[in-house]
Design a protein around this motif. Sequence first.
Motif, mmCIF file in Angstrom:
data_model
loop_
_atom_site.group_PDB
_atom_site.id
_atom_site.type_symbol
_atom_site.label_atom_id
_atom_site.label_comp_id
_atom_site.label_asym_id
_atom_site.label_seq_id
_atom_site.Cartn_x
_atom_site.Cartn_y
_atom_site.Cartn_z
ATOM 1 N N UNK A 12 39.517 45.660 86.917
ATOM 2 C CA UNK A 12 38.895 46.084 85.732
ATOM 3 C C UNK A 12 40.058 47.880 85.986
ATOM 4 N N UNK A 13 39.878 47.925 86.822
ATOM 5 C CA UNK A 13 41.006 49.870 87.053
ATOM 6 C C UNK A 13 42.650 48.998 86.861
ATOM 7 N N UNK A 14 42.797 48.093 87.050
ATOM 8 C CA UNK A 14 43.971 47.328 86.606
ATOM 9 C C UNK A 14 44.577 46.748 85.364
ATOM 10 N N UNK A 15 43.422 46.705 84.612
ATOM 11 C CA UNK A 15 43.025 46.423 83.424
ATOM 12 C C UNK A 15 43.288 47.944 82.479
ATOM 13 N N UNK A 16 42.338 48.732 83.054
ATOM 14 C CA UNK A 16 41.636 49.781 82.673
ATOM 15 C C UNK A 16 43.125 50.484 82.389
ATOM 16 N N UNK A 17 44.082 50.886 83.507
ATOM 17 C CA UNK A 17 46.081 51.291 83.608
ATOM 18 C C UNK A 17 46.853 50.630 81.867
ATOM 19 N N UNK A 18 46.187 49.234 82.088
ATOM 20 C CA UNK A 18 47.337 49.150 81.128
ATOM 21 C C UNK A 18 46.756 49.357 79.749
ATOM 22 N N UNK A 19 45.652 49.183 79.327
ATOM 23 C CA UNK A 19 44.499 50.565 78.020
ATOM 24 C C UNK A 19 45.087 51.515 77.900
ATOM 25 N N UNK A 20 45.037 52.177 79.141
ATOM 26 C CA UNK A 20 45.432 53.479 78.937
ATOM 27 C C UNK A 20 46.677 53.951 78.158
ATOM 28 N N UNK A 21 47.352 52.804 78.999
ATOM 29 C CA UNK A 21 48.702 52.857 78.410
ATOM 30 C C UNK A 21 49.742 52.555 77.120
ATOM 31 N N UNK A 22 48.613 50.945 77.184
ATOM 32 C CA UNK A 22 48.454 50.971 75.461
ATOM 33 C C UNK A 22 48.363 51.718 74.001
ATOM 34 N N UNK A 23 47.454 52.604 74.492
ATOM 35 C CA UNK A 23 46.785 53.432 73.768
ATOM 36 C C UNK A 23 48.057 54.753 73.512
ATOM 37 N N UNK A 24 48.636 55.183 74.562
ATOM 38 C CA UNK A 24 49.555 55.240 74.371
ATOM 39 C C UNK A 24 51.461 55.070 73.887
ATOM 40 N N UNK A 25 51.267 53.914 73.782
ATOM 41 C CA UNK A 25 52.120 53.647 72.916
ATOM 42 C C UNK A 25 52.136 53.484 71.722
ATOM 43 N N UNK A 26 53.318 54.012 70.688
ATOM 44 C CA UNK A 26 53.690 54.755 69.185
ATOM 45 C C UNK A 26 54.481 53.695 69.041
ATOM 46 N N UNK A 48 46.529 46.025 78.072
ATOM 47 C CA UNK A 48 47.675 46.946 76.836
ATOM 48 C C UNK A 48 47.370 46.232 75.426
ATOM 49 N N UNK A 49 46.897 44.752 75.441
ATOM 50 C CA UNK A 49 46.363 43.940 74.632
ATOM 51 C C UNK A 49 45.549 45.623 73.828
ATOM 52 N N UNK A 50 44.457 45.145 74.703
ATOM 53 C CA UNK A 50 43.051 46.371 74.004
ATOM 54 C C UNK A 50 43.699 47.490 73.695
ATOM 55 N N UNK A 51 44.498 48.412 74.155
ATOM 56 C CA UNK A 51 44.793 49.042 74.227
ATOM 57 C C UNK A 51 46.085 48.904 72.675
ATOM 58 N N UNK A 52 46.185 48.088 72.300
ATOM 59 C CA UNK A 52 46.972 48.452 71.099
ATOM 60 C C UNK A 52 46.005 47.367 69.904
ATOM 61 N N UNK A 53 45.212 47.041 70.126
ATOM 62 C CA UNK A 53 44.271 47.147 69.283
ATOM 63 C C UNK A 53 44.454 45.247 68.698
ATOM 64 N N UNK A 54 44.867 44.467 69.661
ATOM 65 C CA UNK A 54 44.812 42.757 69.948
ATOM 66 C C UNK A 54 43.652 42.356 69.584
ATOM 67 N N UNK A 55 43.114 41.933 68.314
ATOM 68 C CA UNK A 55 42.110 41.117 68.583
ATOM 69 C C UNK A 55 41.267 39.990 69.448
ATOM 70 N N UNK A 56 43.215 39.177 69.632
ATOM 71 C CA UNK A 56 42.753 38.143 70.692
ATOM 72 C C UNK A 56 42.173 37.910 71.613
#
Length: 149
Positions: A12-26, A48-56
């Motif tokens: 979960x921590x690894x996934x959360x790190x990816x999500x934080x990064x995904x939210x910053x990617x613009x 990363x997918x979650x942070x970039x709002x990927x629905x799949x």
Amino acid sequence: MAAKTIDCLTADDTEALGERLGRLIDRPMTLACYGDLGAGKTTFARGIGRGLEVSQSVTSPTFVLQHIYQGRLPVYHFDAYRLDSARDLLELGLEECDDGVVLLEWSERVLEALPPERLELRFSLLEEGRRVSLSAIGPELERLLEALC
């Protein structure tokens, strides 16, 4: 080149790190992932997918070699494990993915195909959890890494 190391105690921590990064990617960029089987690359990709709002649901492209997801930016998720060379990756259309985020697992197998500017993520297993070492190659990516950590 800026570098950071982050220890993730759980998946979960690894996934959360990816999500934080995904939210910053613009903007479009390449995320080159390295690490042994089970080190957390695909778990990170889900974030990363979650942070970039990927629905799949983001899954490993090991057997199909590539998945494309739509989010705030397109996500081109490649797995180079079964490729023989960088040329194979280019034939899959890597150069046509310049409008989104290229997330490349097993990057060490296709080094010649990597762009000069990229964020490198090295995943390693710890006794408990995983270690993610991030290296930003390029000034824009250095700012992104600073914002993440």
